[in-house]
Design a protein around this motif. Sequence first.
Motif, PDB file in Angstrom:
ATOM      1  N   ARG A  67       6.999  18.383   4.204  1.00  0.00           N
ATOM      2  CA  ARG A  67       7.744  17.975   3.004  1.00  0.00           C
ATOM      3  C   ARG A  67       8.721  16.860   3.312  1.00  0.00           C
ATOM      4  NH1 ARG A  67      11.113  22.373   0.941  1.00  0.00           N
ATOM      5  NH2 ARG A  67      11.197  22.994   3.127  1.00  0.00           N
ATOM      6  N   LEU A  68       9.023  16.654   4.604  1.00  0.00           N
ATOM      7  CA  LEU A  68       9.967  15.606   4.982  1.00  0.00           C
ATOM      8  C   LEU A  68       9.502  14.237   4.513  1.00  0.00           C
ATOM      9  CD1 LEU A  68      12.535  14.816   6.563  1.00  0.00           C
ATOM     10  CD2 LEU A  68      11.105  14.632   8.613  1.00  0.00           C
ATOM     11  N   ALA A  69       8.179  14.039   4.386  1.00  0.00           N
ATOM     12  CA  ALA A  69       7.639  12.740   3.982  1.00  0.00           C
ATOM     13  C   ALA A  69       7.839  12.441   2.502  1.00  0.00           C
ATOM     14  CB  ALA A  69       6.150  12.670   4.322  1.00  0.00           C
ATOM     15  N   ALA A  70       8.227  13.425   1.705  1.00  0.00           N
ATOM     16  CA  ALA A  70       8.489  13.180   0.288  1.00  0.00           C
ATOM     17  C   ALA A  70       9.628  12.171   0.164  1.00  0.00           C
ATOM     18  CB  ALA A  70       8.855  14.482  -0.415  1.00  0.00           C
ATOM     19  N   PRO A  71       9.463  11.107  -0.617  1.00  0.00           N
ATOM     20  CA  PRO A  71      10.464  10.036  -0.671  1.00  0.00           C
ATOM     21  C   PRO A  71      11.890  10.505  -0.914  1.00  0.00           C
ATOM     22  CG  PRO A  71       8.486   9.356  -1.809  1.00  0.00           C
ATOM     23  CD  PRO A  71       8.288  10.794  -1.458  1.00  0.00           C
ATOM     24  N   GLY A 102      10.337  -1.957  -1.255  1.00  0.00           N
ATOM     25  CA  GLY A 102       8.911  -1.952  -1.556  1.00  0.00           C
ATOM     26  C   GLY A 102       8.583  -2.421  -2.951  1.00  0.00           C
ATOM     27  N   ALA A 103       9.532  -2.987  -3.656  1.00  0.00           N
ATOM     28  CA  ALA A 103       9.312  -3.404  -5.039  1.00  0.00           C
ATOM     29  C   ALA A 103       8.478  -4.681  -5.119  1.00  0.00           C
ATOM     30  CB  ALA A 103      10.654  -3.630  -5.736  1.00  0.00           C
ATOM     31  N   ASP A 104       8.027  -4.977  -6.328  1.00  0.00           N
ATOM     32  CA  ASP A 104       7.340  -6.232  -6.647  1.00  0.00           C
ATOM     33  C   ASP A 104       5.969  -6.360  -6.006  1.00  0.00           C
ATOM     34  OD1 ASP A 104       9.591  -7.109  -8.109  1.00  0.00           O
ATOM     35  OD2 ASP A 104      10.539  -7.772  -6.257  1.00  0.00           O
ATOM     36  N   GLY A 105       5.362  -5.242  -5.603  1.00  0.00           N
ATOM     37  CA  GLY A 105       4.061  -5.319  -4.970  1.00  0.00           C
ATOM     38  C   GLY A 105       2.900  -5.232  -5.946  1.00  0.00           C
ATOM     39  N   PRO A 144      12.492   4.938   1.260  1.00  0.00           N
ATOM     40  CA  PRO A 144      11.465   5.459   2.165  1.00  0.00           C
ATOM     41  C   PRO A 144      10.186   4.622   2.122  1.00  0.00           C
ATOM     42  CG  PRO A 144      12.469   7.242   0.934  1.00  0.00           C
ATOM     43  CD  PRO A 144      12.934   5.963   0.304  1.00  0.00           C
ATOM     44  N   VAL A 145       9.804   4.099   3.253  1.00  0.00           N
ATOM     45  CA  VAL A 145       8.539   3.381   3.402  1.00  0.00           C
ATOM     46  C   VAL A 145       7.869   3.921   4.659  1.00  0.00           C
ATOM     47  CG1 VAL A 145       9.261   1.254   2.248  1.00  0.00           C
ATOM     48  CG2 VAL A 145       9.725   1.535   4.686  1.00  0.00           C
ATOM     49  N   CYS A 146       6.588   3.636   4.805  1.00  0.00           N
ATOM     50  CA  CYS A 146       5.884   4.022   6.019  1.00  0.00           C
ATOM     51  C   CYS A 146       6.297   3.063   7.137  1.00  0.00           C
ATOM     52  CB  CYS A 146       4.375   3.953   5.789  1.00  0.00           C
ATOM     53  SG  CYS A 146       3.387   4.324   7.245  1.00  0.00           S
ATOM     54  N   VAL A 147       6.716   3.589   8.270  1.00  0.00           N
ATOM     55  CA  VAL A 147       7.207   2.766   9.372  1.00  0.00           C
ATOM     56  C   VAL A 147       6.148   2.671  10.458  1.00  0.00           C
ATOM     57  CG1 VAL A 147       8.979   2.520  11.153  1.00  0.00           C
ATOM     58  CG2 VAL A 147       9.587   3.422   8.897  1.00  0.00           C
ATOM     59  N   LEU A 148       5.959   1.453  10.978  1.00  0.00           N
ATOM     60  CA  LEU A 148       5.069   1.238  12.108  1.00  0.00           C
ATOM     61  C   LEU A 148       5.921   1.193  13.368  1.00  0.00           C
ATOM     62  CD1 LEU A 148       2.024   0.617  12.711  1.00  0.00           C
ATOM     63  CD2 LEU A 148       2.697  -1.786  12.841  1.00  0.00           C
ATOM     64  N   ALA A 149       5.665   2.085  14.326  1.00  0.00           N
ATOM     65  CA  ALA A 149       6.492   2.183  15.528  1.00  0.00           C
ATOM     66  C   ALA A 149       5.612   2.214  16.769  1.00  0.00           C
ATOM     67  CB  ALA A 149       7.349   3.445  15.474  1.00  0.00           C
ATOM     68  N   CYS A 196      -5.459  -2.090   4.946  1.00  0.00           N
ATOM     69  CA  CYS A 196      -6.009  -1.000   4.138  1.00  0.00           C
ATOM     70  C   CYS A 196      -4.890  -0.193   3.495  1.00  0.00           C
ATOM     71  CB  CYS A 196      -6.882  -0.108   5.009  1.00  0.00           C
ATOM     72  SG  CYS A 196      -7.689   1.242   4.117  1.00  0.00           S
ATOM     73  N   GLY A 197      -3.848   0.105   4.271  1.00  0.00           N
ATOM     74  CA  GLY A 197      -2.720   0.840   3.722  1.00  0.00           C
ATOM     75  C   GLY A 197      -2.012   0.075   2.625  1.00  0.00           C
ATOM     76  N   LEU A 198      -1.841  -1.236   2.820  1.00  0.00           N
ATOM     77  CA  LEU A 198      -1.187  -2.062   1.806  1.00  0.00           C
ATOM     78  C   LEU A 198      -2.019  -2.124   0.525  1.00  0.00           C
ATOM     79  CD1 LEU A 198       0.013  -4.975   4.133  1.00  0.00           C
ATOM     80  CD2 LEU A 198       1.484  -3.329   2.954  1.00  0.00           C
ATOM     81  N   ARG A 199      -3.329  -2.279   0.665  1.00  0.00           N
ATOM     82  CA  ARG A 199      -4.199  -2.319  -0.517  1.00  0.00           C
ATOM     83  C   ARG A 199      -4.119  -1.007  -1.298  1.00  0.00           C
ATOM     84  NH1 ARG A 199      -8.112  -4.282   3.204  1.00  0.00           N
ATOM     85  NH2 ARG A 199      -8.322  -6.558   3.126  1.00  0.00           N
ATOM     86  N   ALA A 200      -3.919   0.084  -0.581  1.00  0.00           N
ATOM     87  CA  ALA A 200      -3.855   1.405  -1.224  1.00  0.00           C
ATOM     88  C   ALA A 200      -2.521   1.659  -1.902  1.00  0.00           C
ATOM     89  CB  ALA A 200      -4.121   2.493  -0.187  1.00  0.00           C
ATOM     90  N   GLY A 201      -1.599   0.683  -1.798  1.00  0.00           N
ATOM     91  CA  GLY A 201      -0.309   0.821  -2.454  1.00  0.00           C
ATOM     92  C   GLY A 201       0.798   1.361  -1.583  1.00  0.00           C
ATOM     93  N   THR A 202       0.556   1.505  -0.272  1.00  0.00           N
ATOM     94  CA  THR A 202       1.581   2.002   0.647  1.00  0.00           C
ATOM     95  C   THR A 202       2.434   0.854   1.162  1.00  0.00           C
ATOM     96  OG1 THR A 202       0.144   3.810   1.385  1.00  0.00           O
ATOM     97  CG2 THR A 202       1.995   3.234   2.816  1.00  0.00           C
ATOM     98  N   SER A 203       3.740   0.963   1.013  1.00  0.00           N
ATOM     99  CA  SER A 203       4.638  -0.033   1.578  1.00  0.00           C
ATOM    100  C   SER A 203       4.917   0.328   3.036  1.00  0.00           C
ATOM    101  CB  SER A 203       5.951  -0.093   0.795  1.00  0.00           C
ATOM    102  OG  SER A 203       5.731  -0.631  -0.498  1.00  0.00           O
ATOM    103  N   ILE A 204       4.796  -0.660   3.912  1.00  0.00           N
ATOM    104  CA  ILE A 204       4.882  -0.427   5.356  1.00  0.00           C
ATOM    105  C   ILE A 204       5.950  -1.326   5.951  1.00  0.00           C
ATOM    106  CG2 ILE A 204       3.604  -0.459   7.533  1.00  0.00           C
ATOM    107  CD1 ILE A 204       1.024  -0.178   5.879  1.00  0.00           C
ATOM    108  N   ALA A 205       6.824  -0.741   6.773  1.00  0.00           N
ATOM    109  CA  ALA A 205       7.881  -1.493   7.452  1.00  0.00           C
ATOM    110  C   ALA A 205       7.482  -1.745   8.896  1.00  0.00           C
ATOM    111  CB  ALA A 205       9.201  -0.733   7.397  1.00  0.00           C
TER     112      ALA A 205
END
Length: 279
Positions: free
Chosen positions: A47-51, A78-81, A106-111, A151-160
């Motif tokens: 549940r931690l992933a819930a925005p 993540g706006a204006d996408g 909250p956005v998906c983070v690449l680490a 692929c993630g961006l096309r699916a509507g996921t904002s990634i940092a």
Amino acid sequence: MSPWALDPGCPASCAADPVGRVPPGELARRYAALTYVLTRAAARGDRLAAPRILRSEARAVLDALGVRLEAGSAVRLGADGGGAGTLVVANHISWLDVVALLAVEPVCVLAKREVGQWPVIGALARRAGTRFIDRGGSPRELPAVVAQLACGLRAGTSIAVFPQATTWCSAAAGRFRRAAFQAAADAGAPVRPVTVAYREGGAATTAAAFLGAEDFTTSLRRVAAARDLTVRITAHPPLWGTDRRALAAAAHRSVTGAARTPPTAGRGPLRPVRPTSIA
């Protein structure tokens, strides 16, 4: 050379002790508060992933450490996408950068993969939806990573992502790696440049920096001990384009340009502005 690592970053010696330190009693209280917040976050499981929950817990971490967050309530990274997600690109100074970004939106983070192996923090990062990459991997793996990001961006996921690939003591240092920008170009997604900056008592500070071969505990001790530490998140106009070099250069100018401009007292909340297109 790793496909992600461009520069070695700053050495640990660039990180300075805080100018003002809290008394031992306050320091102990901050550690206790941080332990409580991390324990609560771990108990939330997936549940931690819930925005809403992720934003709340990120802000709780900052509060526990006595770190003030400066970012207008209207900032939406993540706006204006449109239908696509937004590629959020920020300079990299500290592990605290991620917490501050998540506290704003909250956005998906690449680490880097090593973060996923840290005690407690790694488990929390995975539950928060962090994606991990091997920055020491073969260059042949890079197209697959870019394809996954697109692929993630096309699916509507904002990634940092942090295109400097390593940490520097200030926002104005370090070059931007272009690979992540190719993902945005392929996905037709906007790029949102973001400047992360730390100040102590109104002056720029490196107390929050996490540099070189320094261990996490040492960096955490400096942050927790700082009497008046502020992290400021400045979101810049989104960029569109099909040329990764032009996108990377424009994003770098936005991020470093803001870093060289001192904040103006009382200028009001930050707000998203009209998109800028990169030919």
